[in-house]
Scaffold this active site. Structure first.
Site, mmCIF file in Angstrom:
data_model
loop_
_atom_site.group_PDB
_atom_site.id
_atom_site.type_symbol
_atom_site.label_atom_id
_atom_site.label_comp_id
_atom_site.label_asym_id
_atom_site.label_seq_id
_atom_site.Cartn_x
_atom_site.Cartn_y
_atom_site.Cartn_z
ATOM 1 N N GLU A 1 10.602 16.259 14.769
ATOM 2 C CA GLU A 1 10.884 16.222 13.155
ATOM 3 C C GLU A 1 9.968 17.446 12.411
ATOM 4 O OE1 GLU A 1 9.200 12.660 11.251
ATOM 5 O OE2 GLU A 1 11.587 11.914 10.464
ATOM 6 N N CYS B 1 14.325 11.078 6.512
ATOM 7 C CA CYS B 1 13.884 10.133 7.945
ATOM 8 C C CYS B 1 15.414 10.506 8.723
ATOM 9 C CB CYS B 1 13.799 8.659 7.629
ATOM 10 S SG CYS B 1 14.535 7.404 6.914
ATOM 11 N N LYS C 1 0.593 -1.547 0.176
ATOM 12 C CA LYS C 1 0.112 0.031 0.128
ATOM 13 C C LYS C 1 0.463 1.560 0.137
ATOM 14 C CE LYS C 1 -1.462 2.745 2.192
ATOM 15 N NZ LYS C 1 -1.292 4.383 1.701
ATOM 16 N N GLU D 1 10.151 1.975 10.599
ATOM 17 C CA GLU D 1 10.837 2.672 9.979
ATOM 18 C C GLU D 1 10.497 3.898 10.842
ATOM 19 O OE1 GLU D 1 12.763 2.212 7.185
ATOM 20 O OE2 GLU D 1 14.241 3.735 7.925
HETATM 21 O O1 TXE Z 1 3.249 10.238 7.194
HETATM 22 P P1 TXE Z 1 2.126 9.053 7.614
HETATM 23 P P2 TXE Z 1 2.530 12.107 6.614
HETATM 24 C C1 TXE Z 1 6.861 11.928 9.145
HETATM 25 C C2 TXE Z 1 7.132 13.375 9.009
HETATM 26 C C3 TXE Z 1 6.388 13.616 8.173
HETATM 27 C C4 TXE Z 1 5.128 12.977 8.809
HETATM 28 C C5 TXE Z 1 3.992 13.367 8.033
HETATM 29 O O2 TXE Z 1 7.708 13.845 9.938
HETATM 30 O O3 TXE Z 1 6.258 14.749 8.002
HETATM 31 O O4 TXE Z 1 5.698 12.198 8.687
HETATM 32 O O5 TXE Z 1 3.479 12.486 6.821
HETATM 33 C C6 TXE Z 1 0.090 5.570 5.288
HETATM 34 N N1 TXE Z 1 -2.502 3.110 9.436
HETATM 35 N N2 TXE Z 1 7.529 11.064 8.009
HETATM 36 O O6 TXE Z 1 0.965 12.284 7.189
HETATM 37 O O7 TXE Z 1 0.569 9.545 7.399
HETATM 38 C C7 TXE Z 1 0.319 6.797 4.306
HETATM 39 O O8 TXE Z 1 -1.291 6.035 3.463
HETATM 40 C C8 TXE Z 1 -1.995 2.543 8.401
HETATM 41 C C9 TXE Z 1 8.708 9.923 7.937
HETATM 42 O O9 TXE Z 1 2.237 11.640 4.949
HETATM 43 O O10 TXE Z 1 3.022 8.446 8.350
HETATM 44 C C10 TXE Z 1 1.936 6.098 4.222
HETATM 45 O O11 TXE Z 1 1.417 4.773 3.071
HETATM 46 N N3 TXE Z 1 -1.280 3.273 7.728
HETATM 47 C C11 TXE Z 1 9.086 9.358 7.162
HETATM 48 C C12 TXE Z 1 1.864 5.759 4.885
HETATM 49 O O12 TXE Z 1 1.140 5.617 6.281
HETATM 50 C C13 TXE Z 1 -1.494 4.693 7.265
HETATM 51 C C14 TXE Z 1 7.947 8.949 6.110
HETATM 52 C C15 TXE Z 1 2.870 6.803 5.650
HETATM 53 O O13 TXE Z 1 2.267 8.186 6.313
HETATM 54 C C16 TXE Z 1 -2.575 4.949 8.461
HETATM 55 C C17 TXE Z 1 6.901 10.050 6.189
HETATM 56 C C18 TXE Z 1 -2.776 4.221 8.842
HETATM 57 N N4 TXE Z 1 -3.609 4.823 10.297
HETATM 58 C C19 TXE Z 1 6.898 11.162 7.168
HETATM 59 N N5 TXE Z 1 -2.766 6.242 8.217
HETATM 60 C C20 TXE Z 1 10.006 8.572 7.402
HETATM 61 N N6 TXE Z 1 10.624 7.692 8.384
HETATM 62 O O14 TXE Z 1 10.947 8.880 6.332
HETATM 63 C C21 TXE Z 1 -1.729 7.105 7.019
HETATM 64 N N7 TXE Z 1 -0.661 5.307 6.704
#
Ligand code: TXE
Length: 499
Positions: free
Chosen positions: A395, A297, A188, A263
């Protein structure tokens, strides 16, 4: 045609995708469509399907059947390896297409996208070797009448939730290892960057991966991602994303105690000692904060620098930042492109405002680029940052660097570890003793000495503390997707229990 030196044009119209289940494309049909605009150009570039939970459930049935009938897990490591090697070739053949889509959806520089796609192919080749190297253990020391074996088996059906910052590369850090272990997958991708994951499904299928082994269901995180983590027939979920959603997935996974690989976020220190080659270190710090527009990250956005050189170092950074080529990600010369979404742009600007309000000294940047279409943020540096300030603790996920100073080695380590995260850290010094002492004491899953954000598939990645659990890549990355089974084999006649 090699497109590495040529500025690609924007597509005349967005490319439409269905989703991929059981070895075939499924048309979007009457489902809702998500239209993605290039964050750098504000032009529609892709249309992907908002799948329903029924679609997800159907895909899980397919992946379960593909696992249960052993069409993949029952093959030898050599056969699995051959498919992964072909997939690596398939990636290289579609390099231009994959890199362009990645740049259009993420806003990252095209030269970087090309590097990530080629890097992805390399990971498939590494994992092809790991498919053959994977093994268990034997115990020949249990006496003549007992033999012990430890076997590794694929864990089963794996749900793979990936983020938008490195859609193809993060996928490549996981998929070939999961496949090398013999598992089946429901991926996904992030709803804003699904295209390259969908193309990968086609590449794997053409490389000979049996139908149903790799499936892609697109859609929202809160609906499809959540349902996938809750699903009772999924054995493991690998999630990469925010720490907040990581916590939610932990709770959602409790229903069937599925294994979780997480991660999550980071607030990674760049520790610069006075004896470092300051020009090299400044270059590394600028790269670490600007790479992927700070949406990385493991990006080193927390500079911890020895007080005696702090002012000079600050000047070096500002000079170098002024020379970073920021702009159209389709231009092969661009080094820093756009921020992923308007929401993320607003988040970064909100943190910049908080930094000013909390009394940090704004050294450079601090705003969006006036008059530019799309979402671009100026690389921003805050000095005199107290480690209790919000910008030093949370972050930001943008090109924003905080500068905190130290006097002693112990203080440097204390500041570096003063965070809920533990994903990565960089140490800059010419003293081997100091570097070794520092990397031993820093709490982080990845540590770089006199460099930053580099590596290959041989070494594992993952986080300490609230940056996650589990490891990806390396031989660890295959073992992660296996269950361990102990087998005791009795030899000779049994000593009877019943008299
Ligand atoms: O991330 P999300 P977002 C951090 C970074 C950023 C913040 C928000 O600080 O500003 O997260 O980004 C899926 N159950 N990182 O809101 O929501 C979503 O569809 C299961 C760090 O975009 O965490 C996507 O595929 N899955 C990071 C994935 O989770 C869910 C990289 C990441 O989205 C979900 C990205 C749920 N309830 C953001 N809700 C890194 N470690 O590299 C969302 N998703």
């Amino acid at each position: 045609m090699d497109q590495s030196n040529h500025i690609a044009s924007l597509p005349a119209e967005p490319r439409s995708f269905g989703f991929f289940v059981d070895g075939s494309w499924v048309d979007a049909g009457s489902r809702e469509i998500f239209e993605r605009k290039s964050p750098a150009h504000d032009v529609a570039v892709t249309r992907t399907t908002r799948c329903t939970t029924d679609d997800l459930n159907a895909a899980v049935i397919v992946a379960r059947k593909a696992f249960a009938d052993r069409r993949w897990s029952g093959l030898s490591g050599a056969r699995r390896s051959a498919v992964l090697l072909k997939a690596a070739n398939g990636i290289r053949e579609r390099l231009d297409e994959l890199a362009l889509l990645e740049t259009l959806e993420t806003g990252k520089p095209i030269s970087q996208s090309r590097g990530e796609v080629e890097g992805g192919a390399d990971i498939y080749e590494y994992a092809a070797g790991a498919a053959r190297a994977l093994h268990g253990d034997s115990f020949n020391n249990l006496g003549d009448r007992m033999m012990g074996l430890v076997t590794r088996e694929p864990i089963g059906v794996v749900g793979l939730i990936t983020p938008w910052n490195f859609p193809f590369f993060i996928l490549s850090e996981r998929v070939p290892f999961i496949l090398a272990a013999g598992c089946t997958i429901i991926a996904k991708p992030s709803e804003v960057t699904s295209a390259t994951t969908l193309i990968m499904a086609e590449i794997l299928s053409e490389a000979g991966l049996p139908d149903g082994v790799f499936n892609v269901v697109t859609g929202s995180g809160s609906e499809i991602g959540q349902a996938l983590t809750e699903h009772a027939d999924i054995d493991m979920v690998s999630f990469t994303g925010s720490t907040a959603v990581g916590q939610r997935t932990l709770l959602a996974s409790a229903g069937n105690f599925k294994k979780l690989g997480l991660e999550l976020g980071g607030k990674n220190p760049q520790v610069v000692f006075a004896d470092a080659n300051l020009d090299d270190a400044a270059d590394g710090v600028v790269f670490g904060m600007c790479f992927n527009a700070g949406q990385c990250c493991v990006g080193g956005t927390r500079l911890v620098v020895e007080k005696s050189v702090a002012r000079d170092f600050e000047t070096l950074i500002v000079e170098k930042l002024a020379r970073v080529r920021i702009g159209d990600p389709l231009d092969p010369d661009t080094q820093m492109g756009a921020v992923i979404t308007g929401t993320q742009n607003d988040t970064i600007l909100k943190y910049i405002a908080i930094g000013k309000k909390e009394g940090a000294r704004l050294v450079c940047g601090g705003d969006r680029f006036a008059g530019k279409t799309g979402q671009f943020i100026q690389p921003t540096v805050f000095a005199d940052v107290d480690r209790d300030m919000t910008i030093s603790r949370e972050e930001i996920f943008g090109p924003v660097l905080t500068i905190t100073t130290f006097d002693t080695f112990d203080e440097a380590i204390e500041i570096a570890n003063d965070t809920i995260y533990g994903l990565a850290a960089s140490i800059w010094t010419t003293s081997l003793d100091k570097a070794t002492d520092a990397f031993r004491r820093i709490q982080a899953g990845r540590v770089w000495v006199n460099t930053t954000i580099t590596g290959g598939p041989e070494l594992p990645i993952g986080g300490f503390k609230q940056s996650g659990t589990g490891r990806e890549t390396g031989i660890y990355g295959v073992e992660e997707y296996t269950e361990v089974k102990s087998v005791h084999i009795a030899l000779g006649r049994r000593d009877h229990w019943v008299a």
